[in-house]
Design a protein around this motif. Structure first.
Motif, PDB file in Angstrom:
ATOM      1  N   ALA A 170       0.820  -1.216   0.000  1.00  0.00           N
ATOM      2  CA  ALA A 170       0.000   0.000   0.000  1.00  0.00           C
ATOM      3  C   ALA A 170       0.851   1.262   0.000  1.00  0.00           C
ATOM      4  N   GLY A 171       2.037   1.187   0.568  1.00  0.00           N
ATOM      5  CA  GLY A 171       2.900   2.368   0.614  1.00  0.00           C
ATOM      6  C   GLY A 171       3.978   2.382  -0.443  1.00  0.00           C
ATOM      7  N   THR A 172       3.827   1.571  -1.474  1.00  0.00           N
ATOM      8  CA  THR A 172       4.853   1.461  -2.515  1.00  0.00           C
ATOM      9  C   THR A 172       4.489   2.318  -3.715  1.00  0.00           C
ATOM     10  N   LYS A 173       5.489   2.986  -4.260  1.00  0.00           N
ATOM     11  CA  LYS A 173       5.296   3.831  -5.434  1.00  0.00           C
ATOM     12  C   LYS A 173       4.897   2.980  -6.646  1.00  0.00           C
ATOM     13  N   GLY A 174       3.974   3.512  -7.432  1.00  0.00           N
ATOM     14  CA  GLY A 174       3.567   2.835  -8.654  1.00  0.00           C
ATOM     15  C   GLY A 174       2.408   1.881  -8.484  1.00  0.00           C
ATOM     16  N   ILE A 175       1.826   1.785  -7.287  1.00  0.00           N
ATOM     17  CA  ILE A 175       0.701   0.878  -7.037  1.00  0.00           C
ATOM     18  C   ILE A 175      -0.556   1.714  -6.812  1.00  0.00           C
ATOM     19  N   THR A 176      -1.583   1.431  -7.583  1.00  0.00           N
ATOM     20  CA  THR A 176      -2.819   2.210  -7.504  1.00  0.00           C
ATOM     21  C   THR A 176      -3.874   1.535  -6.646  1.00  0.00           C
ATOM     22  N   GLN A 177      -3.820   0.224  -6.471  1.00  0.00           N
ATOM     23  CA  GLN A 177      -4.840  -0.463  -5.672  1.00  0.00           C
ATOM     24  C   GLN A 177      -4.252  -1.742  -5.085  1.00  0.00           C
ATOM     25  N   VAL A 178      -4.566  -2.012  -3.824  1.00  0.00           N
ATOM     26  CA  VAL A 178      -4.186  -3.241  -3.139  1.00  0.00           C
ATOM     27  C   VAL A 178      -5.451  -3.827  -2.520  1.00  0.00           C
ATOM     28  N   VAL A 179      -5.761  -5.053  -2.923  1.00  0.00           N
ATOM     29  CA  VAL A 179      -6.951  -5.735  -2.409  1.00  0.00           C
ATOM     30  C   VAL A 179      -6.510  -7.042  -1.764  1.00  0.00           C
ATOM     31  N   ALA A 180      -6.770  -7.187  -0.464  1.00  0.00           N
ATOM     32  CA  ALA A 180      -6.370  -8.381   0.266  1.00  0.00           C
ATOM     33  C   ALA A 180      -7.598  -9.157   0.705  1.00  0.00           C
ATOM     34  N   GLU A 181      -7.503 -10.474   0.626  1.00  0.00           N
ATOM     35  CA  GLU A 181      -8.583 -11.326   1.129  1.00  0.00           C
ATOM     36  C   GLU A 181      -7.961 -12.580   1.729  1.00  0.00           C
ATOM     37  N   SER A 182      -8.677 -13.191   2.643  1.00  0.00           N
ATOM     38  CA  SER A 182      -8.233 -14.443   3.249  1.00  0.00           C
ATOM     39  C   SER A 182      -9.397 -15.417   3.259  1.00  0.00           C
ATOM     40  N   SER A 183      -9.082 -16.693   3.263  1.00  0.00           N
ATOM     41  CA  SER A 183     -10.144 -17.696   3.262  1.00  0.00           C
ATOM     42  C   SER A 183      -9.808 -18.792   4.258  1.00  0.00           C
ATOM     43  N   THR A 184     -10.848 -19.386   4.814  1.00  0.00           N
ATOM     44  CA  THR A 184     -10.704 -20.484   5.755  1.00  0.00           C
ATOM     45  C   THR A 184     -11.823 -21.484   5.501  1.00  0.00           C
ATOM     46  N   ASN A 185     -11.726 -22.616   6.165  1.00  0.00           N
ATOM     47  CA  ASN A 185     -12.744 -23.655   6.025  1.00  0.00           C
ATOM     48  C   ASN A 185     -13.658 -23.656   7.239  1.00  0.00           C
ATOM     49  N   ALA A 186     -14.907 -23.946   6.987  1.00  0.00           N
ATOM     50  CA  ALA A 186     -15.889 -24.053   8.069  1.00  0.00           C
ATOM     51  C   ALA A 186     -16.713 -25.311   7.859  1.00  0.00           C
ATOM     52  N   GLY A 187     -17.296 -25.798   8.952  1.00  0.00           N
ATOM     53  CA  GLY A 187     -18.126 -26.993   8.874  1.00  0.00           C
ATOM     54  C   GLY A 187     -19.139 -27.016   9.997  1.00  0.00           C
TER      55      GLY A 187
END
Length: 822
Positions: free
Chosen positions: A516-533
């Motif tokens: 996010a703080g790096t030059k030349g980057i316009t968008q950062v999208v983070a996601e995480s996934s886990t399992n449920a039961g």
């Protein structure tokens, strides 16, 4: 008639029967070569061959010049043959060293010990370079050292390949030096490199023991560097491509060697006529000619070996597409080297005897200056027809009908390409025979010369025609099969430029913050996934519920959201892979367990987390993500996500770059590596080419470059030899007032017309061969005229360049003092 060898009852082109043995007096006295009955046939052959060798080396400046030109032409071809025969051993050596440093099949240990080493891949991409590397952490004094490494790097230290060391010390490698921010303490030896241009490193670490708990599938604990991995065999179409590449690249070499042994043929025949005058019979002069050809070919073998040894020492400097070899790798198989050493002189003798089959060498002249009989077409068509006959039974086999017969394929292609060399003299003779006396003086001089020596002019361009025909056929086959080896990834580069996959179980917050703080980057999208039961202790064979967590911006990448705010949750419909597993789902308000829900992981200590799906969860329609996947299960924002899962979640970060910022891609990769060296940044591309197909295509480009160099050098030598043969004629024309510009244009026409006809014939044969090969591979017939015209243009460009390079020596030869003789 200027030659007294024929009377009015003789027919040109027919050989006059030699006199009886012993009919002519011979310099050899009573035991003349014409009396083989008094000595063995082998002794006669050896004696005459030795005499031919003496003429080759003892014939004054003219003889030496011709022999050296022949040796140079043959030597260039021999050098390329030796390089080609050494390619299999070079590739095998590269593969062996590459396998020796891999640990995928090495012996492992469950617990740390005095002989264990923690190691993981951290391969990088830097601009157009592939930079491979490993993180290492020895756990005992007897930990196995990687091949070519004398000591382990400590934390913050690097052991790099010499090529990587050089790159990082240049301005071009500034950003890479910033990424691999460690002290270089040693370089890797040859045993640990696939080639001198290999970009490879080992980085020391003290965190692998801790990271192994989070990424057990990616960090190994090995006790030795031993690899039992074997590459899969090539499929039939790729095998066909390899065979055709070798055949198409070697055929021009053979054609050039055959043309080189015929350098100075006119002078040699006049010398043989003088021998007939002093008593040698027709058989003897042919044996002497064979001896001269053998001498030139032996000089060529010596020069070719020297060229090969020089090229082998220069091999490390040749780095094409990051593929290079050490000099010690280029070792031709002994049987191949012996075959070349025997085949080249034998071919030289055979070509010479074949060239003399229709020449009458008599005491007072050579019956070649008269108008020769017209060439016949019927037997010249037999070669390409036989080639098509060999290839026809394999049409339609493709990848699904077994292997192609490699010898049958090679034979068919060779016959088709050789057909060019026998058809071109006939085509050229027919075309120049219809040229009248109209046109400028330069055109008339060129036309008359071509009418007298159409065979020599055809030999001059045969190699180019064969090379262009083979290149056209291969280009057509590569273009038609490319789709089979190019995979549509389903990725959408317009939505993201880079996808960063996390190998560790922890989230990608650190990577996302660094990006996010790096030059030349316009968008950062983070996601995480886990399992449920719905229960604890599920098995891996049970269907789990996928729970994807991210901001509203991240979740919109996977579903059509009517509205979104932190605390919302969504149930996905219409997701999953068509025809495959779609995964389970849950209802709003349903109680689940998330995180470590599988009984196979119960020993890890992390407990599953009880979690209730928010009652206000909305049902939404799935959409394809940037990587082309459609999710199933649940989408939740951070406020609604289950907590305390102990790292049992995988993370991914999508990055969008600003195309206006130079090196934005490298800046992003640097940020990822510094935040988490085990993260894998992947460039999002719409298509992906099979690695083996790309390697074969690269091999074709490299081989084509070498063959083009040979074509240019051999063509220049041949052109200079022809000009040397015509030195007195050119000097006479200048002495009688002919303009030098006129003679220069005539030489250009003499080259341009055969080349134009040769390229036209090559295009026809190349299209026919390419069509048959595409049908053999089971591919749709596709003609890429742009590529075909570029191949023809390259062939024509080489010929024009050689002609221009031959103009300076031509101008030196066009002087009246060239009429002086000895």
């Amino acid at each position: 008639m200027s030659h007294g060898a024929l009377n009015k009852h003789d027919k040109p082109g027919k050989q006059v029967k030699p006199g009886k043995p012993g009919e002519h007096s011979s310099p050899a006295g009573p035991s003349s070569p014409g009396s083989p009955g008094r000595q063995g046939a082998l002794a006669v052959w050896l004696r005459d061959l030795r005499l031919g060798v003496r003429f080759a080396f003892g014939g004054g400046r003219q003889g030496w010049t011709r022999t050296l030109l022949t040796g140079l032409g043959v030597g260039l071809g021999v050098a390329l043959l030796l390089v080609t025969s050494a390619i299999p051993s070079a590739l095998a050596a590269r593969d062996a060293r590459g396998a020796a440093r891999q640990t995928h099949t090495s012996p492992t240990a469950e617990q740390p010990g005095p002989d264990t080493l923690l190691i993981t891949d951290v391969n990088q991409t830097y601009r157009s370079y592939g930079v491979d590397g490993r993180l290492v952490q020895p756990e005992g004094p007897d930990a196995p050292l990687p091949p070519g490494v004398k000591r382990f790097p400590g934390p913050g230290e690097l052991v790099v390949s010499p090529a990587l060391d050089r790159l990082m010390k240049t301005g071009e490698g500034e950003l890479l030096r910033d990424r691999l921010d460690g002290k270089i303490v040693a370089t890797i030896g040859q045993a640990g490199l696939v080639g001198p241009g290999d970009l490879y490193f080992y980085a020391g670490s003290d965190r692998l023991a801790q990271l192994q708990k989070e990424a057990p599938n990616y960090i190994q604990r090995v006790t030795a560097f031993e690899s039992t991995w074997k590459a899969e065999g090539l499929d039939p179409v790729l095998t066909l491509l390899v065979v055709l590449t070798f055949v198409a690249l070697l055929m021009p070499v053979a054609v050039f060697i055959g043309a080189a042994v015929r350098f100075g043929g006119d002078r040699r025949d006049r010398r043989l006529a003088a021998l007939r005058l002093v008593g040698a019979d027709a058989r003897m002069v042919r044996r002497i000619a064979a001896g001269e050809a053998a001498a030139g070919s032996l000089i060529g073998l010596a020069l070719g070996t020297g060229f090969f040894l020089a090229a082998r020492q220069l091999a490390p400097a040749m780095d094409l597409y990051q593929r290079s070899v050490f000099p010690s790798d280029l070792n031709p198989a002994p049987w191949l080297a012996a075959l070349i050493a025997l085949a080249v002189p034998a071919a030289a003798v055979a070509v010479t005897l074949f060239a003399l089959r229709g020449v009458v060498i008599e005491p007072l002249g050579v019956v070649r200056a008269t108008t020769p009989g017209k060439r016949r077409i019927w037997w010249r068509l037999l070669l390409p027809l036989a080639g098509l006959g060999l290839l026809a039974p394999m049409i339609g086999k493709g990848n699904d009908s077994g292997q192609f017969n490699q010898w049958q394929v090679s034979g068919g292609v060779v016959l088709l390409l050789v057909g060019i060399t026998v058809l071109l003299p006939w085509v050229l003779e027919r075309v120049v025979g219809r040229i009248g006396g109209a046109g400028p003086v330069s055109w008339q001089l060129a036309a008359r010369r071509l009418q007298l020596t159409s065979g020599s002019s055809a030999r001059l361009v045969n190699g180019i025609a064969v090379a262009v025909a083979g290149a056209i056929a291969l280009q057509m086959l590569f273009a038609s099969t490319a789709d089979s080896y190019t995979r549509e990834t389903g990725h959408d580069p317009s939505r993201a430029s880079i996808s960063v996959m996390q190998r560790t179980r922890g989230g990608g917050e650190a990577v996302a913050q660094a990006l996010a703080g790096t030059k030349g980057i316009t968008q950062v999208v983070a996601e995480s996934s886990t399992n449920a039961g719905r229960s604890k202790g599920m098995s891996y064979t049970d269907t789990a519920i996928s729970v994807t967590t991210g901001t509203c911006t991240a979740l919109k990448e996977y579903a059509e959201l009517p509205s979104c705010k932190d605390g919302d949750a969504f149930v996905i419909t219409g997701g999953g892979t068509p025809g495959g597993m779609t995964g389970d789902t849950a209802r709003p308000g349903e109680k689940l367990f998330a995180g470590n829900i599988f009984k196979e992981n119960e020993g890890d200590g992390a407990k599953p987390v009880a979690w209730t799906v928010p009652a206000g969860a909305h049902t939404v329609q799935a959409r394809k993500g940037p990587m082309g996947e459609t999710l199933t299960g649940l989408l939740v924002t951070p406020a609604a996500a289950p907590k305390g899962m102990g790292g049992y979640q995988s993370s991914r970060v999508y990055v969008k770059l600003d195309p206006k910022v130079p090196d934005a891609m490298e800046l992003a990769r640097n940020a990822v590596f510094k935040a988490d060296p085990l993260s894998v940044p992947m460039t999002i591309q719409a298509t992906e080419v099979n690695d083996r197909f790309a390697s074969i295509r690269t091999g074709l480009f490299v081989g084509s470059a070498l063959v083009l160099m040979l074509i240019g050098a051999s063509l220049l030598v041949s052109q200079l030899e022809q000009l040397r043969e015509r030195r007195q004629l050119l000097s006479a024309l200048v002495a009688f007032g002919t303009k030098r510009s006129t003679l220069s244009l005539s030489v250009l026409w003499q080259t341009a017309l055969p080349i134009g006809l040769g390229l036209a014939l090559a295009t026809v044969v190349g299209l026919a061969l390419g069509t048959v090969l595409m049908q053999m591979a089971g591919a749709a017939i596709r003609i890429d005229w742009t590529s075909i015209l570029s191949m023809v243009g390259i062939g024509g460009g080489v010929a024009v360049l050689v002609t221009l390079l031959s103009l300076p020596p031509l101008l030196r030869l066009m002087r009246p003092d060239g009429l002086r003789t000895e």
